[in-house]
Scaffold this active site. Structure first.
Site, mmCIF file in Angstrom:
data_model
loop_
_atom_site.group_PDB
_atom_site.id
_atom_site.type_symbol
_atom_site.label_atom_id
_atom_site.label_comp_id
_atom_site.label_asym_id
_atom_site.label_seq_id
_atom_site.Cartn_x
_atom_site.Cartn_y
_atom_site.Cartn_z
ATOM 1 C CB CYS A 30 -0.947 -0.035 1.193
ATOM 2 S SG CYS A 30 -0.108 -0.127 2.778
ATOM 3 C CG MET A 31 -0.590 5.202 0.103
ATOM 4 S SD MET A 31 -1.270 6.757 0.666
ATOM 5 C CE MET A 31 0.175 7.803 0.616
#
Length: 516
Positions: A30-31
């Protein structure tokens, strides 16, 4: 080339500490986090992983999550995938499993069975509601990079328009910023079908109906439809419906006709229900969400900000923050920005202030102070895991006082919303200082930036004061205000409370939007 070597070295350092290539079943990111599916959790060396320079922390949830930070994780993940592929290609063929009458199980085999039992128990304890929220997060999280990029371009374009600079370029920037948002329903539909077990392209095809200009010629519930009516909520509902129709068709349509009949019926049935039902209903719900958000902050801004900013960290710890992702996206789609995210981001400010107070209250504990010094830059940029899992949660009280700081910061921003100065974000994901390029509002960029910056300062100060004066009991100070080896620090030896929280899935401190 040096950067690539560094990323590959990080991946190479991580791989053996998670049990090697053979132990990795899935890889995603993810981020801020490298997310790994693992066959045998007992093979992971948690403490050694935390000691890797690029690793900010680890979280044991439905996947094993290694916090690397924004930017870094997107570069390390491809290198990690290459190493896993290389490791699998060079691995020897597995030996046949022993028969039931063979020798007793080895310690390693018993450990593997124990890991399987633990995973089965964990899956049994996962509530349907939390699993549903995880699916919702998995639908929207992949869209965050595009939301951020387009949001920053939109902010740049607005600045140029206000300054009347580069008039020949601003239409092009407007097209870049708006193109994705105009078609976001299609991406939501695609990801929804993928997440719920259907054919992704069929989910996207049904959701595309919502943004097709031709729906303006159709009347439903006594009124003309408008392109985009229902937005992401309509797209989500349409795609879920398409998945169930497709699965029904797979059960009843003969295999010889499946390739023709199943896609046709899926799009036809789901499309008709979307046009003559979902678009209208989802449109009403979306309008109600925007109206309620505006009413909440206009009438109870300071109080609402106090509650939202103060309870966001516990909400994250319970995994319930994921329910806010569609709301953020709906507000961005409707109004151009979400007014909730800047308030929720104040939780991170309270966490930073609390960590600074801990630094001053424990002058003899070099281990904790070292953790704080290394984690503060990421904390200012909105990546909160290192401070939370390395400092405030293991200590206990400082986590509560960090929430107090977030409450005061949220009340500050909410108060100005109540006065009519809306402060919003054009994308979800970043917080802290990283949110500045995405800020937007209704009274000019300067006022918006000033209010958000003021909220951060209030959050820092309130978190610091609350923690400095109320964050430590005498026993806690006696226990921790001593010289400790790194291995004895909360960062290296989490308390039972930390381990329990980590297992509950606090994903969105960074992955999850409205991160801290």
């Amino acid at each position: 080339m040096a950067t690539e070597d560094k990323n590959r070295a990080t991946a190479a350092a991580i791989l053996p500490l998670v049990g090697g290539a053979a132990n990795v079943s899935s890889i995603a990111h993810c981020m801020t986090r490298l997310r790994l599916g693992l066959h045998d959790r007992s093979l992971v060396q948690d403490e050694a992983l935390k000691a890797v320079p690029a690793v900010m922390g680890v979280v044991d949830d439905d996947t094993y999550q290694i916090v690397l930070g924004p930017g870094t994780v997107a570069r390390v993940t491809p290198e990690f995938e290459k190493l896993v592929e290389e490791g699998r290609a060079s691995a020897p063929e597995p030996s046949p499993a022993p028969s039931p009458d063979s020798a007793p199980l080895t310690a390693e085999e018993l450990a593997a069975q124990g890991a399987e039992m633990k995973a089965a128990r964990k899956a049994k304890n996962a509530t349907p509601f939390k699993l549903f929220l995880r699916k919702i997060a998995n639908i929207f999280v992949p869209l965050i990079p595009a939301l951020i990029g387009c949001g920053i371009i939109a902010g740049l374009n607005g600045l140029l328009v206000n300054l009347e600079w580069l008039p020949s370029v601003t239409p092009a920037l407007a097209a870049m910023a708006s193109g994705f948002m105009a078609l976001i329903a299609v991406f939501v539909g695609y990801n929804t079908a993928k997440e719920f077990g259907g054919t992704p392209i069929l989910g996207g095809a049904v959701a595309a109906i919502i943004v097709f200009p031709g729906v303006a010629n159709i009347e439903a519930f006594g009124q003309k439809l408008s392109p985009g009516q229902g937005g992401v909520l309509g797209a989500l509902g349409a795609a879920v419906l398409a998945v169930y129709v497709e699965k029904w068709c797979r059960r009843w349509v003969p295999e010889a006709l499946d390739v023709l009949v199943t896609p046709t019926l899926t799009v036809l049935i789901s499309g008709l229900v979307t046009i003559f039902g979902l678009m209208y209903v989802a449109g009403e719900v979306s309008t109600a969400i925007g109206t309620f958000a505006d009413w909440l902050l206009s009438n109870g801004g300071a109080g609402a900000g106090l509650v939202l900013g103060g309870f966001f960290l516990p909400l994250v710890m319970l995994g319930l923050h994921q329910a806010l992702i569609p709301i953020h996206t709906t507000l961005i789609e409707q109004q151009g920005y979400t007014v909730l995210l800047p308030i929720l981001a104040m939780a991170g400010a309270g966490q930073v202030g609390a960590a600074i107070a801990v630094y001053f209250r424990l002058p003899r504990n070099e281990s904790i102070r070292k953790t704080i010094k290394s984690a503060l830059p990421a904390g200012f940029l909105g990546v909160g895991e290192p401070l939370i899992y390395g400092v405030s949660l293991p200590l206990g009280r400082p986590f509560i006082t960090a929430c107090v700081g977030g409450a005061f910061g949220g009340a500050f921003v909410g108060f100005f919303n109540q006065l009519g100065d809306a402060v919003g974000s054009t994308a979800i994901g970043p917080s802290g200082w990283a949110l500045f390029p995405l800020l937007d509002g209704n009274h000019g960029l300067g006022a918006t930036i000033a209010i958000y910056a003021g909220g951060l300062v209030v959050g820092y100060l309130a978190g610091f004061v609350a923690t400095y004066f109320f964050g430590f009991s005498k026993d806690l100070l006696t226990e921790f205000n001593v010289s400790q080896e790194p291995s004895a620090s909360p960062a290296a030896t989490p308390s039972p409370a930390t381990a329990t929280t980590a297992a509950s899935g606090p994903d969105a401190l960074a992955k999850e939007p409205a991160g801290v």
